[in-house]
Design an enzyme around this catalytic site. Sequence first.
Site, PDB file in Angstrom:
ATOM      1  CB  SER A 252      37.972  38.274  45.198  1.00 49.96           C
ATOM      2  OG  SER A 252      38.036  37.869  43.828  1.00 49.96           O
ATOM      3  CG  ASP A 253      32.913  42.292  43.242  1.00 47.39           C
ATOM      4  OD1 ASP A 253      32.684  41.684  42.179  1.00 47.39           O
ATOM      5  OD2 ASP A 253      32.238  43.267  43.616  1.00 47.39           O
ATOM      6  CD1 TRP A 254      34.710  38.245  37.406  1.00 52.59           C
ATOM      7  CD2 TRP A 254      33.894  37.828  39.433  1.00 52.59           C
ATOM      8  NE1 TRP A 254      34.233  36.946  37.409  1.00 52.59           N
ATOM      9  CE2 TRP A 254      33.727  36.670  38.648  1.00 52.59           C
ATOM     10  CE3 TRP A 254      33.463  37.791  40.766  1.00 52.59           C
ATOM     11  CZ2 TRP A 254      33.157  35.494  39.126  1.00 52.59           C
ATOM     12  CZ3 TRP A 254      32.884  36.622  41.251  1.00 52.59           C
ATOM     13  CH2 TRP A 254      32.735  35.497  40.442  1.00 52.59           C
ATOM     14  N   GLY A 255      38.099  41.114  40.332  1.00 54.63           N
ATOM     15  CA  GLY A 255      39.155  42.112  40.266  1.00 54.63           C
ATOM     16  C   GLY A 255      39.407  42.826  41.573  1.00 54.63           C
ATOM     17  CB  ALA A 256      37.845  42.649  44.879  1.00 47.32           C
TER      18      ALA A 256
END
Length: 774
Positions: A252-256
């Site tokens: 994931s993108d960070w916090g996605a």
Amino acid sequence: MTDVNGNGAHLDTSAVPEPGEPPEEVVSRLTLAEKASLTSGADFWHTEEIARPGGELLVPRVALSDGPHGLRKQPEQGEHLGAGDSVPATCFPPAVGVGSSLDTELLERVGAAIADEARAEGVHVVLGPGINIKRSPLCGRNFEYYSEDPLVSGALGAAFVRGVQSRGVGASLKHFAANNQEHDRLRISAEVDERPLREIYLRGFARVVAEAQPWTVMCSYNRLNGVYTSQHPWLLTQVLREEWGFDGLVVSDWGAVDDRVAGLAAGLDLEMPSSGGRTDAQLVEAVRSGELEESALDRSAGRVVRLVRRAHAAEDPGAGYNAQAHHALAREAAARSIVLLKNEGGLLPLAEDGQRLAVLGEFARTPRYQGGGSSHINPTRVDSALDEFVRRLGSEQVDFAPGFPLEGDESDEGELLANAVTAAASAHTAVVFLGLPAEAESEGYDRAHLRLPEPQLRLLDAVLEVNPRTVAVLSNGGAVEVSGFADAVPALLEGWLLGQAGGSATVDVLYGDVNPSARLTETLPHRLQDTPAYLDFPGELGHVRYGEGVFVGYRWYDARQADVAFPFGHGLSYTTFGYRDLAVAQDADGLLVRCTVANTGRRAGREVVQVYVGRPDSRVARPPRELKAFASVHLEPGEERELELRVRRADLAYWDTRADRWLVEGGRHAVDVGASSRDLRLSTRTELAGDDADLPLGLHSTLGELLAHPVAGPAFRRAAASAVGEEAVSGLLDDPTTQQMAASFPVGRLPSFFGATLDLERLEQLLGEANEGR
């Protein structure tokens, strides 16, 4: 130390051994909680490790770090957007710059250098490249992306991945997918029809996966047609893995991550950063309750183990790199990134003739060399153009004036302007450095307009009034409006953002030490209102409609024959090139385009040869031409070379929404070779065999499709003649006007017109007979 020029030992990562027991056997030894923990970060930058009593490290951790134009390694407790505490690293030109080189070999070298720095710092995966399409010039993160064209993005992205992974470091292809704006990026739903989604926004990703197999693919923040990409089974499993054959890990993108359980079931293997165990517990509970198959968790945990094995197989605790050599590569890459937009009267290159030079604009002293956000590098050093001018000419020949204030500078604008005009009036030549302030473009928000700051435009106008020998150099991470001054200034360089060596590289180009060869990989429009996404950017109420369809960038302008400031592919040189002897051959893999290119000038130079292909009178909406191949070739004065460029058959296909697959449309194709999308030097036509759509006929098929069928068409004519007579049928079906009107008529409605002789049962029988013969 590793040789930055690529002469050091490369690792063939496709054959990197994965020592120890197979990943699935490792996973079989883990508890349910341990398996869940593997699929989430341990902290901000590391995956979880699994240890056993007695010190056995069953699964080591892996370190990830931001890229993509340099390493941004932070302390383990660092936060994502802070850059001040990251380790020093070489800041290479961002993608907006190095992408304009259109040189895959250069991208490989830069990728390898970044990987060397990652190995030296104990980083296993670099988060890059970013290959999202520049749908709108307003996107605040366009400086991290290569192009408005998927062929360019895919080819350059694949080269970068090959370079990184040749050193035993993983790349992370991002942001997957349709992440083309920063506004509301964590929630926005990109509403994209499947044809533009496939042809424009996914095509580059498919190419990188096919050619380079990145170790990881990073999903984006946004929703795609209503579904978060982090939990999109069609995107992450059906397309990425089943269709494209991706064999790595999806992170994931960070916090996605919105729903961890749904994400893992859809194909998301690793959530970053750590949730502190909260979402791990959700996975455990979902397996115990039967909501999630344990086999899905085993699959993702196994992919994490495989990534760990690949990373640690190439680990070298003694790795280092030559910072000076990397800075030299950054300088070379920066010089190769500068686009010479205009050079009236041969004003450039400048001559070291003892004449006074006015260097104007604060960016000459305080360079703008990278964008803001997670890719912000702490450089090992920074070159300024002003220092390089003084080093080259001596301080007595260089007059500097800042000319305008930067953001937060309370200096008197009038005084700055007056001093700059005085310097320009007394100089033989004036070089004015202009650009966007750092606050104008960054991750997290989009730009509001395309204009340069007014104080800078006033400076340029005033300098041109007193010195006609004026060169303008731009520093910006995305397209800006140049129409207000491009006609007035005799020489204009688009310098983009050039990394830490951009200042010295700019002077190299201005004096001809490096002959400019970069090309625009995004169109420079006259104004924002002309751009394709103008009415559909950035969307509203949580949705953004991609209403321009496949007509993105130059495709839009060329289809409308619209005037632009500078077209896609444009870029000048200090020498000239001639083209001749175009020939096109075909094989099963596509087209082989051959031509001879000659350097007809007096300087060595590099030409970027571009092949465009169009399908006139296509059955689907298409632009007049699309880039299908390119090559960067260096030629000495008088030298000529025959080039062979491959146009892949797959790149000639369009996505047929009826057949739900790629199809090459048969017939005559236009093949143009030239120096930009609007500087076409050679043209020819070639007949191309098409793919059979092989569509079944049904009650919703049209009369035109029915009549064209070799079985059902004649049978229908006979049945219709029995109902109303041969003369009536001939008058109805053979009249051109009636044919045109009836061609789109659904066949399921025909019984109403022909009565019992061609009732619904007979019509369905005809359709069934036709489909049996498919």
